[in-house]
Design an enzyme around this catalytic site. Sequence first.
Site, PDB file in Angstrom:
ATOM      1  N   ASP A 215       1.001  -1.255  -0.224  1.00 19.09           N
ATOM      2  CA  ASP A 215       0.047  -0.355   0.094  1.00 19.09           C
ATOM      3  C   ASP A 215       1.031   1.469   0.481  1.00 19.09           C
ATOM      4  OD1 ASP A 215      -1.516   2.116   0.506  1.00 19.09           O
ATOM      5  OD2 ASP A 215      -3.327   0.605   1.170  1.00 19.09           O
ATOM      6  N   HIS A 216       0.902   1.890  -1.349  1.00 24.19           N
ATOM      7  CA  HIS A 216       2.416   3.305  -0.998  1.00 24.19           C
ATOM      8  C   HIS A 216       1.963   4.066   0.093  1.00 24.19           C
ATOM      9  CE1 HIS A 216      -0.954   5.086  -3.652  1.00 24.19           C
ATOM     10  NE2 HIS A 216       0.154   6.438  -3.560  1.00 24.19           N
ATOM     11  N   HIS A 278      -6.050   2.521   1.458  1.00 22.36           N
ATOM     12  CA  HIS A 278      -4.991   3.737   2.015  1.00 22.36           C
ATOM     13  C   HIS A 278      -5.787   4.427   3.092  1.00 22.36           C
ATOM     14  CE1 HIS A 278      -2.984   3.216  -2.268  1.00 22.36           C
ATOM     15  NE2 HIS A 278      -3.474   3.930  -3.187  1.00 22.36           N
TER      16      HIS A 278
HETATM   17  C1  BG6 Z   1      -3.234   5.115  -5.785  1.00 22.41           C
HETATM   18  C2  BG6 Z   1      -5.227   5.214  -6.924  1.00 22.41           C
HETATM   19  O1  BG6 Z   1      -3.846   4.468  -5.330  1.00 22.41           O
HETATM   20  O2  BG6 Z   1      -3.830   6.060  -5.684  1.00 22.41           O
HETATM   21  C3  BG6 Z   1      -5.175   6.938  -7.323  1.00 22.41           C
HETATM   22  O3  BG6 Z   1      -5.111   4.588  -7.521  1.00 22.41           O
HETATM   23  C4  BG6 Z   1      -4.986   7.867  -6.405  1.00 22.41           C
HETATM   24  O4  BG6 Z   1      -6.678   6.797  -8.338  1.00 22.41           O
HETATM   25  C5  BG6 Z   1      -3.524   7.257  -5.813  1.00 22.41           C
HETATM   26  O5  BG6 Z   1      -4.753   9.010  -7.943  1.00 22.41           O
HETATM   27  C6  BG6 Z   1      -3.000   8.792  -5.313  1.00 22.41           C
HETATM   28  O6  BG6 Z   1      -1.706   9.037  -4.481  1.00 22.41           O
HETATM   29  P1  BG6 Z   1      -0.873   9.709  -3.633  1.00 22.41           P
HETATM   30  O7  BG6 Z   1       0.588   9.348  -3.878  1.00 22.41           O
HETATM   31  O8  BG6 Z   1      -0.321  10.943  -5.158  1.00 22.41           O
HETATM   32  O9  BG6 Z   1      -2.056  10.437  -3.055  1.00 22.41           O
END
Ligand code: BG6
Length: 519
Positions: A215-216, A278
Amino acid sequence: MDNNIKNKNSASNSMIRVNTSAQEISQKKCINIEHGDPCSIVIIGATGDLTSRKLVPALFNLYLNGGLPDSFCIVGCGRTKLNDQQFKRKMEKALTEKGIPDDSKWRSFSKFLHYRSVDYENPGSFINLAKFLKKLDQKHITRGNRIFYLALPPSLYEPVAQMLGESGLSEEKENGNGWSRLVIEKPIGRDLKTAVELNQSIQRHFREHQIFRIDHYLAKETVQNILMFRFANAIFEPIWNRRYIDHVSILALETLGVEHRAGYYEQAGVIRDMFQNHLMQILAFTAMEAPSQFETGRVRDEKVKVFRSLRPFPVEKLHEHIVLGQYGPGTINGKRVPGYREEPNIKPDSLTPTFAKMKVFIDNWRWQGIPFYITSGKRLARKITEIVIQFKEVPHSMFRQTLEERIDANQLKLGIYPDEKIILTFQTKNPGARVCLRSATLDFSYHQNYIGPVLDAYEKVLIDCMLGDQMLFWRQDGIEHCWSYLTPILNECESCDNRSKMLQFYESGSWGPLSTNRI
Ligand code: BG6
């Protein structure tokens, strides 16, 4: 927080000053980048976008910063037939486009790069891959340790895990060397049933300790910092509960639209795209109890307890607990942008939500009765990711005879993007003869006075995989508890009756549907 607040003690100069000097911030307690065991990093799906945009740049940066193990190699695998040279050229081009030059370092790094074409449905192809990796073990002294990073569409996770299993590539030796790890990214299923099925089929070949579900958001420093902030300070925990907190808002607002991902997004929508992963992780970090040790199993256990305590969503009263929206045309940063239905490859009558706000309750001693408002949407006025802890108002105002207005309650903001900040808002006296209040803030900026490399999300993920540290990855039970919470909501919102009734349209560049504050 090592901040000092000084109220220069005179009516004529009541400036609030926040002091955070370099000495005050101790960096002594930092642990530098640890090295994992020697290993081969096998990227399956290596001709795709993720490999050239994220994975190889992350690995190259780690190489430059000394973050890779002493011996390693990177093996790209894909259906396209390429030789090593062609693969290296493709990666070099991608790095150059990203402005990561350093010819001599690239030349030395590229010696560790290989390519092998594989057919995802052909067992023989994986048996050949196994033989090839064995040879590379000798060449690069990687001790038979392997990371298999599936940079593939999720529909291929199951067949590829099976091929890896059947060709013996998921087997591990007993002596600690010869480990095998599988890395996958969301979406893990599209509801509870499909997630359970996917987990089961992967677990036929890989055991839970071998599976790294990314989960990034967990790789973001400011998200990890929630735990340090809460549990490395004594003064916040006593007030982190229903007695002092009125409500909590978790926001992930974006200006981007669906981009080139129509195929995926039409099927997913905002709840699967942002909530099931997230936002649930942020909720867990914000609401969990302190684990007895900062240790992977214990931290993950505490998060799962939060998911298990989520009050089942009152699907019969959807309107009181959820707002769904879809963006129409509008203007963002001075530029006209099309509505969701006019985006390439989106159905002109699509009912996919691009915005959701949900009111969520956690049924436990700490949080009983306290709403958590979770909001995420695309094409909104600004990109903001933050957690806002809204404290209760003072129980009794001794100023009620004097002040015309209500006293604003304290607020604590944990900024994740763009402000990587912690901001505490409180009341002070406004200078002057009249009794008058004004809000002031104590600010801490996350990177203030920090000198040193900051790992990007993929660098962090890759390092943790090499170390075998699963703390910042999803565990199977966590995913399934979240799906059991969200699946009934999705079923209800996606039922024929509700699908169009629930959806409110909002202008791109606005803050979402007008009725957002209804809940
Ligand atoms: C991704 C989603 O996991 O997270 C995207 O699939 C979203 O739709 C993105 O734009 C948002 O990530 P961050 O790090 O830019 O908040």
